[in-house]
Design a protein around this motif. Sequence first.
Motif, PDB file in Angstrom:
ATOM      1  N   ALA A 152       0.840  -1.203   0.000  1.00 45.29           N
ATOM      2  CA  ALA A 152       0.000   0.000   0.000  1.00 45.29           C
ATOM      3  C   ALA A 152       0.874   1.253   0.000  1.00 45.29           C
ATOM      4  CB  ALA A 152      -0.915  -0.009   1.222  1.00 45.29           C
ATOM      5  N   TRP A 153       1.962   1.207   0.753  1.00 46.78           N
ATOM      6  CA  TRP A 153       2.881   2.351   0.808  1.00 46.78           C
ATOM      7  C   TRP A 153       3.561   2.546  -0.546  1.00 46.78           C
ATOM      8  CZ3 TRP A 153       7.892   3.640  -0.055  1.00 46.78           C
ATOM      9  CH2 TRP A 153       8.379   4.820   0.517  1.00 46.78           C
ATOM     10  N   LEU A 154       4.010   1.466  -1.158  1.00 46.98           N
ATOM     11  CA  LEU A 154       4.678   1.555  -2.458  1.00 46.98           C
ATOM     12  C   LEU A 154       3.737   2.130  -3.516  1.00 46.98           C
ATOM     13  CD1 LEU A 154       6.582  -1.865  -2.505  1.00 46.98           C
ATOM     14  CD2 LEU A 154       7.592   0.411  -2.219  1.00 46.98           C
ATOM     15  N   LYS A 155       2.503   1.654  -3.506  1.00 47.10           N
ATOM     16  CA  LYS A 155       1.514   2.145  -4.466  1.00 47.10           C
ATOM     17  C   LYS A 155       1.265   3.641  -4.262  1.00 47.10           C
ATOM     18  CE  LYS A 155      -3.053   1.060  -6.352  1.00 47.10           C
ATOM     19  NZ  LYS A 155      -4.240   0.162  -6.248  1.00 47.10           N
ATOM     20  N   LYS A 156       1.198   4.057  -3.000  1.00 49.24           N
ATOM     21  CA  LYS A 156       0.985   5.459  -2.674  1.00 49.24           C
ATOM     22  C   LYS A 156       2.134   6.321  -3.187  1.00 49.24           C
ATOM     23  CE  LYS A 156       0.334   8.533   1.314  1.00 49.24           C
ATOM     24  NZ  LYS A 156       0.228   8.611   2.800  1.00 49.24           N
ATOM     25  N   HIS A 157       3.330   5.728  -3.254  1.00 47.08           N
ATOM     26  CA  HIS A 157       4.514   6.465  -3.713  1.00 47.08           C
ATOM     27  C   HIS A 157       4.865   6.134  -5.171  1.00 47.08           C
ATOM     28  CE1 HIS A 157       4.829   7.117   0.612  1.00 47.08           C
ATOM     29  NE2 HIS A 157       5.638   8.117   0.338  1.00 47.08           N
ATOM     30  N   ASN A 158       3.842   5.713  -5.909  1.00 46.92           N
ATOM     31  CA  ASN A 158       3.941   5.522  -7.365  1.00 46.92           C
ATOM     32  C   ASN A 158       4.960   4.460  -7.779  1.00 46.92           C
ATOM     33  OD1 ASN A 158       2.034   7.671  -7.861  1.00 46.92           O
ATOM     34  ND2 ASN A 158       3.693   9.107  -7.396  1.00 46.92           N
ATOM     35  N   VAL A 159       5.087   3.424  -6.958  1.00 41.14           N
ATOM     36  CA  VAL A 159       5.947   2.293  -7.306  1.00 41.14           C
ATOM     37  C   VAL A 159       5.067   1.172  -7.849  1.00 41.14           C
ATOM     38  CG1 VAL A 159       7.582   0.568  -6.445  1.00 41.14           C
ATOM     39  CG2 VAL A 159       7.618   2.901  -5.522  1.00 41.14           C
ATOM     40  N   ASP A 160       5.478   0.610  -8.972  1.00 38.14           N
ATOM     41  CA  ASP A 160       4.749  -0.498  -9.593  1.00 38.14           C
ATOM     42  C   ASP A 160       4.864  -1.728  -8.682  1.00 38.14           C
ATOM     43  OD1 ASP A 160       3.900  -2.688 -11.117  1.00 38.14           O
ATOM     44  OD2 ASP A 160       4.605  -1.809 -12.988  1.00 38.14           O
ATOM     45  N   THR A 161       3.786  -2.064  -7.987  1.00 35.35           N
ATOM     46  CA  THR A 161       3.843  -3.147  -7.005  1.00 35.35           C
ATOM     47  C   THR A 161       4.013  -4.524  -7.663  1.00 35.35           C
ATOM     48  OG1 THR A 161       1.419  -3.193  -6.945  1.00 35.35           O
ATOM     49  CG2 THR A 161       2.551  -1.911  -5.246  1.00 35.35           C
ATOM     50  N   GLU A 162       3.445  -4.706  -8.842  1.00 39.72           N
ATOM     51  CA  GLU A 162       3.619  -5.990  -9.541  1.00 39.72           C
ATOM     52  C   GLU A 162       5.082  -6.182  -9.925  1.00 39.72           C
ATOM     53  OE1 GLU A 162       1.005  -6.568 -12.809  1.00 39.72           O
ATOM     54  OE2 GLU A 162      -0.834  -6.337 -11.613  1.00 39.72           O
ATOM     55  N   LYS A 163       5.698  -5.117 -10.406  1.00 35.96           N
ATOM     56  CA  LYS A 163       7.114  -5.188 -10.761  1.00 35.96           C
ATOM     57  C   LYS A 163       7.962  -5.404  -9.511  1.00 35.96           C
ATOM     58  CE  LYS A 163      10.746  -2.619 -13.183  1.00 35.96           C
ATOM     59  NZ  LYS A 163      11.091  -1.330 -13.869  1.00 35.96           N
ATOM     60  N   TYR A 164       7.574  -4.745  -8.412  1.00 35.56           N
ATOM     61  CA  TYR A 164       8.305  -4.932  -7.155  1.00 35.56           C
ATOM     62  C   TYR A 164       8.290  -6.392  -6.730  1.00 35.56           C
ATOM     63  CZ  TYR A 164       9.455  -4.817  -2.213  1.00 35.56           C
ATOM     64  OH  TYR A 164      10.035  -5.082  -0.984  1.00 35.56           O
ATOM     65  N   LEU A 165       7.115  -7.001  -6.723  1.00 36.57           N
ATOM     66  CA  LEU A 165       6.992  -8.407  -6.300  1.00 36.57           C
ATOM     67  C   LEU A 165       7.761  -9.332  -7.234  1.00 36.57           C
ATOM     68  CD1 LEU A 165       3.204  -8.480  -5.326  1.00 36.57           C
ATOM     69  CD2 LEU A 165       5.169  -8.611  -3.775  1.00 36.57           C
ATOM     70  N   GLU A 166       7.741  -9.034  -8.523  1.00 38.03           N
ATOM     71  CA  GLU A 166       8.473  -9.850  -9.491  1.00 38.03           C
ATOM     72  C   GLU A 166       9.980  -9.771  -9.244  1.00 38.03           C
ATOM     73  OE1 GLU A 166       9.353  -9.984 -14.323  1.00 38.03           O
ATOM     74  OE2 GLU A 166       7.713  -8.744 -13.528  1.00 38.03           O
ATOM     75  N   ILE A 167      10.490  -8.564  -9.070  1.00 32.36           N
ATOM     76  CA  ILE A 167      11.930  -8.379  -8.891  1.00 32.36           C
ATOM     77  C   ILE A 167      12.401  -8.893  -7.535  1.00 32.36           C
ATOM     78  CG2 ILE A 167      13.721  -6.597  -8.613  1.00 32.36           C
ATOM     79  CD1 ILE A 167      12.381  -5.043 -10.829  1.00 32.36           C
ATOM     80  N   SER A 168      11.527  -8.835  -6.536  1.00 32.73           N
ATOM     81  CA  SER A 168      11.923  -9.267  -5.194  1.00 32.73           C
ATOM     82  C   SER A 168      12.310 -10.741  -5.142  1.00 32.73           C
ATOM     83  CB  SER A 168      10.795  -8.999  -4.193  1.00 32.73           C
ATOM     84  OG  SER A 168       9.677  -9.827  -4.457  1.00 32.73           O
ATOM     85  N   ASN A 169      11.861 -11.516  -6.114  1.00 27.10           N
ATOM     86  CA  ASN A 169      12.149 -12.956  -6.140  1.00 27.10           C
ATOM     87  C   ASN A 169      13.209 -13.344  -7.165  1.00 27.10           C
ATOM     88  OD1 ASN A 169      10.196 -13.898  -4.139  1.00 27.10           O
ATOM     89  ND2 ASN A 169       8.642 -13.225  -5.600  1.00 27.10           N
ATOM     90  N   THR A 170      13.946 -12.362  -7.670  1.00 27.11           N
ATOM     91  CA  THR A 170      14.944 -12.651  -8.694  1.00 27.11           C
ATOM     92  C   THR A 170      16.298 -13.010  -8.077  1.00 27.11           C
ATOM     93  OG1 THR A 170      15.562 -10.313  -8.818  1.00 27.11           O
ATOM     94  CG2 THR A 170      13.841 -11.094 -10.339  1.00 27.11           C
ATOM     95  N   PRO A 171      17.151 -13.725  -8.824  1.00 23.77           N
ATOM     96  CA  PRO A 171      18.508 -14.043  -8.352  1.00 23.77           C
ATOM     97  C   PRO A 171      19.322 -12.789  -8.050  1.00 23.77           C
ATOM     98  CG  PRO A 171      17.938 -15.420 -10.236  1.00 23.77           C
ATOM     99  CD  PRO A 171      16.849 -14.403 -10.110  1.00 23.77           C
ATOM    100  N   ALA A 172      19.071 -11.703  -8.769  1.00 23.20           N
ATOM    101  CA  ALA A 172      19.827 -10.463  -8.558  1.00 23.20           C
ATOM    102  C   ALA A 172      19.621  -9.934  -7.144  1.00 23.20           C
ATOM    103  CB  ALA A 172      19.416  -9.409  -9.578  1.00 23.20           C
ATOM    104  N   VAL A 173      18.387  -9.985  -6.673  1.00 23.56           N
ATOM    105  CA  VAL A 173      18.096  -9.529  -5.307  1.00 23.56           C
ATOM    106  C   VAL A 173      18.713 -10.485  -4.283  1.00 23.56           C
ATOM    107  CG1 VAL A 173      16.248  -9.201  -3.612  1.00 23.56           C
ATOM    108  CG2 VAL A 173      16.030  -8.229  -5.904  1.00 23.56           C
ATOM    109  N   ALA A 174      18.643 -11.778  -4.562  1.00 23.67           N
ATOM    110  CA  ALA A 174      19.255 -12.761  -3.668  1.00 23.67           C
ATOM    111  C   ALA A 174      20.759 -12.543  -3.565  1.00 23.67           C
ATOM    112  CB  ALA A 174      18.962 -14.177  -4.162  1.00 23.67           C
ATOM    113  N   GLU A 175      21.388 -12.195  -4.681  1.00 24.46           N
ATOM    114  CA  GLU A 175      22.834 -11.911  -4.680  1.00 24.46           C
ATOM    115  C   GLU A 175      23.159 -10.668  -3.855  1.00 24.46           C
ATOM    116  OE1 GLU A 175      24.196 -11.666  -8.684  1.00 24.46           O
ATOM    117  OE2 GLU A 175      23.680 -13.747  -9.161  1.00 24.46           O
TER     118      GLU A 175
END
Length: 226
Positions: A152-175
């Motif tokens: 809800a906070w991300l959406k309020k600050h104009n962050v694409d929440t679907e993209k956030y959730l997608e990227i949060s599970n990527t190997p790049a974030v794990a690294e």
Amino acid sequence: MNNRKISKLTIIIYTLFVIMISVLTTVMFYHVFIFETFKDNSQSQQTFFEISAEKVLSSPIKENNSIIEVMSYGCYYCGINNDAIMKFAEELPDDDNFKAIHLASKYTPLAAYAPIFATLEEMNIEPSLRSAIFNSVLNDNVDFKNQVELLAWLKKHNVDTEKYLEISNTPAVAEKLDYMESIAEFYNITATPAFIINKRYVVYQDRDFPEFTKYMAELLEKSKQE
């Protein structure tokens, strides 16, 4: 009649005396046993650590001439000093590197926000949101560990929440998380903010700004000459 007045006055004075003694005792207890105000400085937490030249060779930090800030979104001092630190980073010479990472460790609740930091950094929007996150976590009590509140906070600050959730599970974030955790483990950092100067020195704030940033700049120059 006069005796009654004197008696009442005596009771009032005695009651106030007892209250004052109680307050002073409580304050002294907290300063001695909780805040350790009068503790010998030699027994206080160290604010400066030096890593041996041999150990520096094994550091997970790759950047030379660098200052690495280890911070946490849940850290009060990280929040109130953020503007001063960002200004300091902007004023560093071009051949010096400043980078902020989030504390990632199994041993402290301050690390709970590390996945959020890593995801926003991978999205290249973390620095622009950092001040707002500090304000929301520290002043508005937004629970970023609660995914519903976070999204809800991300959406309020104009962050694409679907993209956030997608990227949060990527190997790049794990690294990124592994990298940040390796730094915390290598330098034994469990509190924030901590600053790693050119892989060699670890300092915690022990003086006000701008004296503290001047101190870090001096340590950086010293490390270049060693």
